[in-house]
Design a protein around this motif. Sequence first.
Motif, mmCIF file in Angstrom:
data_model
loop_
_atom_site.group_PDB
_atom_site.id
_atom_site.type_symbol
_atom_site.label_atom_id
_atom_site.label_comp_id
_atom_site.label_asym_id
_atom_site.label_seq_id
_atom_site.Cartn_x
_atom_site.Cartn_y
_atom_site.Cartn_z
ATOM 1 N N ALA A 32 0.846 -1.253 0.039
ATOM 2 C CA ALA A 32 -0.013 0.092 0.141
ATOM 3 C C ALA A 32 0.933 1.161 0.013
ATOM 4 C CB ALA A 32 -0.651 0.067 1.522
ATOM 5 N N VAL A 33 1.922 1.216 0.934
ATOM 6 C CA VAL A 33 2.927 2.385 0.668
ATOM 7 C C VAL A 33 3.295 2.607 -0.700
ATOM 8 C CG1 VAL A 33 5.114 3.193 1.820
ATOM 9 C CG2 VAL A 33 3.365 2.158 3.509
ATOM 10 N N SER A 34 4.042 1.633 -1.166
ATOM 11 C CA SER A 34 4.667 1.681 -2.478
ATOM 12 C C SER A 34 3.655 2.161 -3.755
ATOM 13 C CB SER A 34 5.081 0.168 -2.875
ATOM 14 O OG SER A 34 5.542 0.279 -4.330
ATOM 15 N N GLN A 35 2.142 1.630 -3.478
ATOM 16 C CA GLN A 35 1.388 2.056 -4.329
ATOM 17 C C GLN A 35 0.953 3.861 -4.164
ATOM 18 O OE1 GLN A 35 -2.206 -0.229 -4.118
ATOM 19 N NE2 GLN A 35 -1.054 -2.137 -4.382
ATOM 20 N N GLN A 36 1.069 4.121 -2.779
ATOM 21 C CA GLN A 36 0.595 5.790 -2.551
ATOM 22 C C GLN A 36 1.859 6.422 -3.231
ATOM 23 O OE1 GLN A 36 -0.387 6.675 1.562
ATOM 24 N NE2 GLN A 36 -1.836 4.701 1.571
ATOM 25 N N ILE A 37 3.199 6.141 -2.723
ATOM 26 C CA ILE A 37 4.262 6.789 -3.609
ATOM 27 C C ILE A 37 4.348 6.860 -4.808
ATOM 28 C CG2 ILE A 37 6.720 6.805 -3.628
ATOM 29 C CD1 ILE A 37 5.410 7.693 -0.757
ATOM 30 N N SER A 38 3.786 5.817 -5.554
ATOM 31 C CA SER A 38 3.695 5.644 -7.046
ATOM 32 C C SER A 38 2.483 6.779 -7.467
ATOM 33 C CB SER A 38 3.417 4.487 -7.650
ATOM 34 O OG SER A 38 4.711 3.530 -7.273
#
Length: 305
Positions: free
Chosen positions: A32-38
């Motif tokens: 989820a963190v990776s998706q938010q940063i993207s």
Amino acid sequence: MLNPVHLRTLVEVVKTGSFAEAARRLGYTSSAVSQQISAFERAVGVELFEREAHSIRPASAALLIADRGGELLAAFDGFEHEVKAMVQGLRGRLRIGTFPTASSRVVPKALAKLAADLPDAEIRLDEAEPEDVLPLVLTGELDLALVYAYDLVPQSWPEELTVLPLLDEALLVMVPSEHPAAKNNVRLEDLKDERWIASRDGTSGATCLTRLCAASGFAPRIAFRSNDYEVVQSLVAAGVGVALVPALGYKALPGTHAMPLRHKPLRRHVHVVHRTANTNPLLRDAVNALQEVCQNAVGGYINQP
């Protein structure tokens, strides 16, 4: 448009240097963190992290955004706290309308209580006669107002308003201390030949006096008019006339004598009004403070309804 949730995640990633650690602190999954940063990178149009197999490195843009974003998030957190406090009635703005005699006898003590109980609340005060403050309550320019109605001058209130009684006050006849009526309980008929001092023509006080005298078979000879009861009482003390004064406006002055009418006690009724639909959480505190002050004012010529 930048998403504040994504901004908070970016700040945490820069602070910890790890998607996984940021996810643990925020209660998200690493994915989820990776998706938010993207998503944040797509919004700003630049890559914010150099991604390697087992580590990340923030780009200069990420460091700048995290630095400024931290300030914005702190301000937002403070704003969120203020909103919650306002909803709970701990902070906010309250606009009160009142009439002059209540301003000096009732409102100061109520405001002192509110200031002690709610030190962060912003309280504004406007003073005018009821006919002037009621429209401001109805339009929302005032949250609540103190108003009054005389026994002989019936008052109807707009249906949009909640009307709560605060106190009743006697109407007192004031005469010079050397006046013969000062030695007895006065009858209105005894004062039919006197010069009268009244409030402005068309006010409830002046109308009450006219109707009261008419019921006793005469029209008052009004020589002076003032809406300032200190002026009215000073004129009585000077011996130039007599007056009908509400108890909230009465102060014992040398050279004057005040008493209620014999056989015809009259009162002025003080209320607090607010729009029923008004959701300001400070309304409850203000009404409670006013009622408490009025409760403590019981005695003499002033009584709680």
